[in-house]
Design an enzyme around this catalytic site. Structure first.
Site, PDB file in Angstrom:
ATOM      1  CG  ASP A 245      -1.776  -1.108   1.478  1.00 37.75           C
ATOM      2  OD1 ASP A 245      -1.444  -2.212   1.009  1.00 37.75           O
ATOM      3  OD2 ASP A 245      -2.823  -0.934   2.126  1.00 37.75           O
TER       4      ASP A 245
ATOM      5  CG  ASP B  54      -2.765  -3.899  -1.397  1.00 40.38           C
ATOM      6  OD1 ASP B  54      -3.843  -3.278  -1.375  1.00 40.38           O
ATOM      7  OD2 ASP B  54      -2.642  -5.025  -0.892  1.00 40.38           O
ATOM      8  CG  ASP B  55      -6.017  -0.496  -1.258  1.00 39.55           C
ATOM      9  OD1 ASP B  55      -6.584  -0.840  -2.312  1.00 39.55           O
ATOM     10  OD2 ASP B  55      -6.350  -0.918  -0.137  1.00 39.55           O
TER      11      ASP B  55
ATOM     12  CG  HIS C 256      -5.143  -3.765  -5.174  1.00 37.65           C
ATOM     13  ND1 HIS C 256      -5.169  -4.554  -4.047  1.00 37.65           N
ATOM     14  CD2 HIS C 256      -4.463  -4.482  -6.115  1.00 37.65           C
ATOM     15  CE1 HIS C 256      -4.531  -5.683  -4.281  1.00 37.65           C
ATOM     16  NE2 HIS C 256      -4.091  -5.667  -5.531  1.00 37.65           N
TER      17      HIS C 256
ATOM     18  NE  ARG D 105     -10.695  -1.714  -3.337  1.00 33.47           N
ATOM     19  CZ  ARG D 105      -9.968  -2.830  -3.212  1.00 33.47           C
ATOM     20  NH1 ARG D 105     -10.500  -4.013  -3.524  1.00 33.47           N
ATOM     21  NH2 ARG D 105      -8.715  -2.760  -2.825  1.00 33.47           N
TER      22      ARG D 105
ATOM     23  CE  LYS E   2     -10.885  -3.067   0.580  1.00 35.28           C
ATOM     24  NZ  LYS E   2     -10.016  -4.201   0.375  1.00 35.28           N
TER      25      LYS E   2
END
Ligand SMILES: *[C@@H]1O[C@H](CO)[C@@H](O)[C@H](O)[C@H]1NC(C)=O
Ligand SMILES: *[C@@H]1O[C@H](CO)[C@@H](O)[C@H](O)[C@H]1NC(C)=O
Ligand SMILES: *[C@@H]1O[C@H](CO)[C@@H](O)[C@H](O)[C@H]1NC(C)=O
Ligand SMILES: *[C@@H]1O[C@H](CO)[C@@H](O)[C@H](O)[C@H]1NC(C)=O
Length: 368
Positions: free
Chosen positions: A186, A207-208, A229, A262, A264
């Site tokens: 990340d 990743d993020d 991501h 995104r 979540k």
């Protein structure tokens, strides 16, 4: 002639008066940390407000400990900062303080030597990997800027318990990890923090690019994310703080990534995600979803069944343009208990809708 000269020189000296000691003090307050006197760091932090970290190799299992800096301190990284290998949890660098500035001079690099730890498993298994940069308890207009970071073993910046921090023009280049087993790298993780601005940064990772788990008044502006991501809020729920509010994500580009933007939230959990604005962001080469909002996460995976304990309210997405891969889905939404959504000027080309959306508030102006 000679004597007159000497006399006037003496006169000038006399007029200058006593030595200005505060001048000297200021000189002494600029201190250089090298590998050989790294062990003096505690006393250096106490006496200096201008600290140069000059080509330091940090020994295995040690943190470059810049916590508890005096208010107003500037730390400047010069040369190559690097870290010896050990299987441990880190962090490799930690900073804290109020009104502090962490910066880098041109040509410096902070090299996390990630490849020594990378095994494709990230923080989910394999060897223990140190977190990279703990930016905790920073306050009142603190700044982290102009850093050139390469190859973090796992997550990059952990921003926690912060109130008043700007991160500007920081590059995190973990692109070596694309072929070398980088995982969960990340860029910026934010928890329990207020008034954070991250702008003009470049993140190449796996990743993020950004993940906000909790926090208020957070702005993510004009950054470039690739390889990972995408820009995330979440997962929200199941932690000690489960409120995200007042987030602006504007002027960013996300390319060669799993997702564009995104949100979540965690299945069965409580909390809230509110007052979130995405404005004029661009996406390309997206392999899963251009926009994805899911309220069904459990143990890090979607369950397919959303719950409404973490309502997503007052969400604006205005201006999201670009393209997704042919196998990707431009927009996927699976939520419960959402309200106050406004989508406008969404123009995403490519992809196909294979999953149906659920829970979009009426009048939101978006569909799958
Ligand atoms: C002494 O030096 C300091 C720091 O350079 C400066 O701010 C201050 O004005 C000087 N004081 C005098 C009396 O010259
Ligand atoms: C640390 O070591 C370097 C190089 O030996 C020296 O230039 C510097 O002044 C030292 N710093 C302190 C605070 O002692
Ligand atoms: C919503 O977020 C914006 C931007 O962060 C902030 O300026 C505004 O005060 C927030 N509005 C409310 C009602 O909290
Ligand atoms: C929806 O959210 C509200 C809080 O805003 C909460 O009180 C309510 O229980 C939630 N409904 C469901 C079905 O989870």
């Amino acid at each position: 002639m000679k004597y007159t000269f000497l006399l006037s020189a003496l006169l000038a000296l006399a007029q200058a008066g006593p030595v200005n000691h505060s001048h000297e003090l200021q000189k002494r307050s600029s201190c250089t940390i090298t590998t050989s006197n790294l062990s003096n760091i505690a006393s250096i932090k106490k006496s200096c407000t201008s600290i140069i970290v000059d080509g330091v190799t940090v020994p295995a299992k040690e943190t470059l400990d810049l916590t508890g800096l005096k208010s107003g301190t500037t730390v400047t990284f010069e040369g190559t900062t690097t870290f010896e290998y050990a299987a441990w949890t880190g962090p490799l660098i930690a900073v804290s303080g109020s009104d502090v500035t962490i910066t880098g001079s041109s040509g410096h690099v902070i090299n996390g030597n990630g490849a020594k730890w990378w095994d494709g498993k990230g923080s989910n298994g394999g060897v223990k990997k140190p977190k990279f940069f703990s930016a905790h308890s920073l306050s009142s207009n603190s700044v982290i800027e102009n850093l050139n970071i390469k190859n973090t073993p796992v997550q990059g910046f952990s921003i926690y318990g912060v109130d008043g921090l700007t991160i500007d023009s920081v590059t995190i280049d973990n692109s070596d990890g694309d072929s070398d087993g980088g995982h969960n790298t990340d860029g910026f993780d934010i928890g329990s923090s207020n008034n954070v601005i991250i702008q003009n940064c470049i993140v190449k990772n796996q990743d993020d690019c950004l993940a906000i788990n909790s926090g208020t008044e957070i702005q993510f502006l004009n950054n470039q994310c690739s390889g990972g991501h995408g820009i995330s809020i979440g997962s929200v729920g199941g932690r000690s703080n489960n409120v995200v509010s007042g987030v602006t994500v504007s002027g960013n580009t996300v390319t060669d990534s799993a997702n564009g933007i995104r949100i979540k939230t965690v299945y069965g959990a409580t909390g809230s995600v509110k007052n979130i604005t995405y404005k004029n962001n661009k996406i390309s080469e997206i392999s899963k979803y251009g926009i994805v909002i899911e309220g069904d996460y459990e143990n890090g995976s979607p369950t397919g069944t959303p719950t409404g304990g973490v309502p997503i309210t007052d969400l604006t997405v205005s201006g999201l343009t670009g393209s997704v891969d042919s196998s990707a889905q431009p927009i996927y939404i699976l939520v419960k208990n959402a309200s106050g959504w406004t989508f406008s000027d969404i123009d995403i080309t490519g992809g196909k809708s294979s999953k149906t959306c659920e829970g979009i508030p009426s009048g939101a102006g978006v569909s799958c």
